[in-house]
Write a protein that holds these residues in place. Structure first.
Motif, PDB file in Angstrom:
ATOM      1  N   GLN A 106      16.791  44.893   4.240  1.00  0.00           N
ATOM      2  CA  GLN A 106      15.823  43.968   3.839  1.00  0.00           C
ATOM      3  C   GLN A 106      14.913  42.813   3.879  1.00  0.00           C
ATOM      4  OE1 GLN A 106      16.112  45.088  -0.635  1.00  0.00           O
ATOM      5  NE2 GLN A 106      17.574  46.442  -0.110  1.00  0.00           N
ATOM      6  N   THR A 107      16.100  41.925   4.502  1.00  0.00           N
ATOM      7  CA  THR A 107      15.711  40.342   4.048  1.00  0.00           C
ATOM      8  C   THR A 107      14.653  40.503   6.295  1.00  0.00           C
ATOM      9  OG1 THR A 107      17.786  39.721   3.230  1.00  0.00           O
ATOM     10  CG2 THR A 107      16.342  37.873   4.633  1.00  0.00           C
ATOM     11  N   PHE A 108      16.222  41.037   7.264  1.00  0.00           N
ATOM     12  CA  PHE A 108      15.832  40.573   8.194  1.00  0.00           C
ATOM     13  C   PHE A 108      15.113  42.307   9.331  1.00  0.00           C
ATOM     14  CE2 PHE A 108      18.986  38.008   7.724  1.00  0.00           C
ATOM     15  CZ  PHE A 108      18.478  36.680   7.213  1.00  0.00           C
ATOM     16  N   GLY A 109      15.160  43.025   8.410  1.00  0.00           N
ATOM     17  CA  GLY A 109      14.544  43.892   8.606  1.00  0.00           C
ATOM     18  C   GLY A 109      15.464  44.739  10.417  1.00  0.00           C
ATOM     19  N   PHE A 110      16.484  45.399   9.997  1.00  0.00           N
ATOM     20  CA  PHE A 110      16.976  45.314  10.642  1.00  0.00           C
ATOM     21  C   PHE A 110      17.613  47.293  10.444  1.00  0.00           C
ATOM     22  CE2 PHE A 110      18.724  41.968  12.468  1.00  0.00           C
ATOM     23  CZ  PHE A 110      18.397  42.212  13.733  1.00  0.00           C
ATOM     24  N   ARG A 111      17.139  48.328  11.679  1.00  0.00           N
ATOM     25  CA  ARG A 111      17.731  49.953  11.023  1.00  0.00           C
ATOM     26  C   ARG A 111      19.054  50.148  11.125  1.00  0.00           C
ATOM     27  NH1 ARG A 111      15.380  51.890  14.676  1.00  0.00           N
ATOM     28  NH2 ARG A 111      14.225  50.661  15.940  1.00  0.00           N
ATOM     29  N   ASP A 112      19.580  51.268  10.480  1.00  0.00           N
ATOM     30  CA  ASP A 112      21.144  51.292  11.169  1.00  0.00           C
ATOM     31  C   ASP A 112      21.603  51.772  12.578  1.00  0.00           C
ATOM     32  OD1 ASP A 112      21.255  51.055   8.205  1.00  0.00           O
ATOM     33  OD2 ASP A 112      21.086  53.539   7.741  1.00  0.00           O
ATOM     34  N   PRO A 113      20.458  51.956  12.999  1.00  0.00           N
ATOM     35  CA  PRO A 113      20.850  52.346  14.726  1.00  0.00           C
ATOM     36  C   PRO A 113      20.680  50.615  15.347  1.00  0.00           C
ATOM     37  CG  PRO A 113      19.007  53.992  13.955  1.00  0.00           C
ATOM     38  CD  PRO A 113      19.464  53.336  12.992  1.00  0.00           C
ATOM     39  N   GLU A 114      19.912  49.974  14.577  1.00  0.00           N
ATOM     40  CA  GLU A 114      20.562  48.369  15.176  1.00  0.00           C
ATOM     41  C   GLU A 114      21.520  48.076  15.029  1.00  0.00           C
ATOM     42  OE1 GLU A 114      15.855  46.573  15.988  1.00  0.00           O
ATOM     43  OE2 GLU A 114      16.292  47.133  13.996  1.00  0.00           O
ATOM     44  N   ILE A 115      21.787  47.606  13.635  1.00  0.00           N
ATOM     45  CA  ILE A 115      23.066  47.202  13.433  1.00  0.00           C
ATOM     46  C   ILE A 115      24.428  47.994  14.078  1.00  0.00           C
ATOM     47  CG2 ILE A 115      24.434  47.526  11.462  1.00  0.00           C
ATOM     48  CD1 ILE A 115      22.294  47.061   9.563  1.00  0.00           C
ATOM     49  N   THR A 116      24.432  49.360  14.185  1.00  0.00           N
ATOM     50  CA  THR A 116      25.026  50.024  15.398  1.00  0.00           C
ATOM     51  C   THR A 116      25.955  49.803  16.059  1.00  0.00           C
ATOM     52  OG1 THR A 116      24.891  52.394  13.473  1.00  0.00           O
ATOM     53  CG2 THR A 116      26.355  52.497  15.567  1.00  0.00           C
ATOM     54  N   GLN A 117      24.341  49.015  17.007  1.00  0.00           N
ATOM     55  CA  GLN A 117      24.461  48.359  18.146  1.00  0.00           C
ATOM     56  C   GLN A 117      24.874  46.848  18.522  1.00  0.00           C
ATOM     57  OE1 GLN A 117      20.170  48.572  19.243  1.00  0.00           O
ATOM     58  NE2 GLN A 117      20.283  50.502  20.434  1.00  0.00           N
ATOM     59  N   LEU A 118      24.829  46.094  17.323  1.00  0.00           N
ATOM     60  CA  LEU A 118      25.229  44.904  17.221  1.00  0.00           C
ATOM     61  C   LEU A 118      26.829  45.520  17.141  1.00  0.00           C
ATOM     62  CD1 LEU A 118      23.251  43.232  14.545  1.00  0.00           C
ATOM     63  CD2 LEU A 118      23.225  43.173  17.446  1.00  0.00           C
ATOM     64  N   VAL A 119      26.714  46.239  16.231  1.00  0.00           N
ATOM     65  CA  VAL A 119      29.150  46.404  16.080  1.00  0.00           C
ATOM     66  C   VAL A 119      29.486  46.529  17.383  1.00  0.00           C
ATOM     67  CG1 VAL A 119      30.782  47.646  15.638  1.00  0.00           C
ATOM     68  CG2 VAL A 119      28.454  47.352  13.971  1.00  0.00           C
ATOM     69  N   ASN A 120      28.424  46.934  18.678  1.00  0.00           N
ATOM     70  CA  ASN A 120      28.901  47.856  20.104  1.00  0.00           C
ATOM     71  C   ASN A 120      29.049  46.974  20.785  1.00  0.00           C
ATOM     72  OD1 ASN A 120      29.295  50.971  18.860  1.00  0.00           O
ATOM     73  ND2 ASN A 120      27.439  51.294  19.128  1.00  0.00           N
ATOM     74  N   ALA A 121      27.936  46.055  21.160  1.00  0.00           N
ATOM     75  CA  ALA A 121      27.336  44.565  21.560  1.00  0.00           C
ATOM     76  C   ALA A 121      28.827  43.692  20.823  1.00  0.00           C
ATOM     77  CB  ALA A 121      26.689  44.006  21.499  1.00  0.00           C
ATOM     78  N   GLY A 122      29.621  43.223  19.492  1.00  0.00           N
ATOM     79  CA  GLY A 122      30.704  42.979  19.765  1.00  0.00           C
ATOM     80  C   GLY A 122      29.612  41.711  18.811  1.00  0.00           C
ATOM     81  N   VAL A 123      29.087  42.014  18.433  1.00  0.00           N
ATOM     82  CA  VAL A 123      28.222  40.785  17.487  1.00  0.00           C
ATOM     83  C   VAL A 123      28.332  40.693  15.966  1.00  0.00           C
ATOM     84  CG1 VAL A 123      25.712  39.679  16.217  1.00  0.00           C
ATOM     85  CG2 VAL A 123      26.265  40.640  19.253  1.00  0.00           C
ATOM     86  N   LEU A 124      29.073  41.768  15.616  1.00  0.00           N
ATOM     87  CA  LEU A 124      28.816  42.300  14.401  1.00  0.00           C
ATOM     88  C   LEU A 124      30.643  43.096  14.204  1.00  0.00           C
ATOM     89  CD1 LEU A 124      26.086  42.687  11.937  1.00  0.00           C
ATOM     90  CD2 LEU A 124      27.287  40.966  12.492  1.00  0.00           C
ATOM     91  N   THR A 125      31.251  42.559  13.404  1.00  0.00           N
ATOM     92  CA  THR A 125      32.641  43.986  13.196  1.00  0.00           C
ATOM     93  C   THR A 125      32.952  44.058  11.863  1.00  0.00           C
ATOM     94  OG1 THR A 125      34.710  44.260  13.594  1.00  0.00           O
ATOM     95  CG2 THR A 125      34.428  41.710  12.528  1.00  0.00           C
ATOM     96  N   VAL A 126      32.881  45.442  11.610  1.00  0.00           N
ATOM     97  CA  VAL A 126      33.205  46.016  10.062  1.00  0.00           C
ATOM     98  C   VAL A 126      34.340  45.711   9.088  1.00  0.00           C
ATOM     99  CG1 VAL A 126      33.688  48.100   9.145  1.00  0.00           C
ATOM    100  CG2 VAL A 126      32.579  48.154  11.505  1.00  0.00           C
ATOM    101  N   ARG A 127      33.053  44.764   8.469  1.00  0.00           N
ATOM    102  CA  ARG A 127      34.396  44.174   7.129  1.00  0.00           C
ATOM    103  C   ARG A 127      34.098  45.345   6.413  1.00  0.00           C
ATOM    104  NH1 ARG A 127      32.224  39.756   2.653  1.00  0.00           N
ATOM    105  NH2 ARG A 127      34.248  39.032   1.671  1.00  0.00           N
ATOM    106  N   ASP A 128      33.473  45.789   5.609  1.00  0.00           N
ATOM    107  CA  ASP A 128      33.744  47.627   4.741  1.00  0.00           C
ATOM    108  C   ASP A 128      32.550  47.641   4.466  1.00  0.00           C
ATOM    109  OD1 ASP A 128      32.308  45.510   2.873  1.00  0.00           O
ATOM    110  OD2 ASP A 128      33.982  44.622   2.549  1.00  0.00           O
TER     111      ASP A 128
END
Length: 203
Positions: A106-128
């Motif tokens: 909502q704040t930054f306008g990322f779609r779920d596939p984009e968040i998955t890409q950020l995880v795959n890129a190693g920029v984010l890691t799953v907390r919960d």
């Protein structure tokens, strides 16, 4: 009469039961340093990173170094667009250690596939579920070497007579194969994280 000290000796704290108790990075900043760290964080100069092997284990990286590392790691990859969007929108606006689903969508306008890409890129890691830690691409290998090296050096101290060693003797030993970051690195880590006691000695 006080005898001048000519060396240092390190030993496991008396309360140590086994190595596994000491696999947590303990914050060891002095109060002025802690204040300076917070100031730099608020100014966006540094980022706090969750290292992944323990909830209390954090690292500090300069924001510019982080940006450079991330761009280099994602160059030419399919997720490069999502990563660049994250660096342009989220990194300057949010100094938090973790990010929530609502915040990202909502704040930054990322779609779920984009968040998955950020995880795959190693920029984010799953907390919960619906929450992620900020991460550094390729940090997994460092963490693996760090944990194994720390275990090995603590083991060297633990196996010594009286569970203590002269610092010069420890640094002069041949490092085990698992100590990939060097004995000096791990000794500084153990002393700074207060996982060993360091005392002056005349020996």
């Amino acid at each position: 009469r006080k005898i001048p000290s000519v060396g240092n000796k390190i030993s496991l704290p008396k309360s140590a039961q086994n190595i596994s108790e000491y696999l947590t990075l303990i914050p060891f900043f002095l109060l002025p340093s802690l204040w300076r760290q917070k100031e730099l964080q608020e100014q966006g100069e540094i980022r706090i990173i969750q290292l992944g092997f323990d909830l209390d284990a954090h690292g500090i990286i300069f924001t510019e170094d982080y940006r450079t590392r991330v761009l280099k790691a994602c160059d030419g990859r399919p997720y490069a667009g999502a990563v660049q969007k994250f660096l342009a929108l989220v990194l300057p606006a949010c100094g938090d250690l973790s990010f929530q689903q609502d915040q990202m969508t909502q704040t930054f306008g990322f779609r779920d596939p984009e968040i998955t890409q950020l995880v795959n890129a190693g920029v984010l890691t799953v907390r919960d579920a619906g929450s992620w830690w900020l991460a550094v691409p390729g940090a997994g290998r460092f963490i693996k070497y760090f944990v194994k090296g720390r275990q090995a050096v603590l083991g060297m101290v633990r196996k010594a007579k009286y569970r203590e060693l002269l610092l010069s003797e420890l640094l002069g030993r041949r490092a085990p194969a698992t100590v990939r970051l060097g004995l000096t690195y791990h000794v500084h880590d153990l002393i700074g994280a207060q996982l060993v006691d360091c005392v002056s000695t005349t020996s």
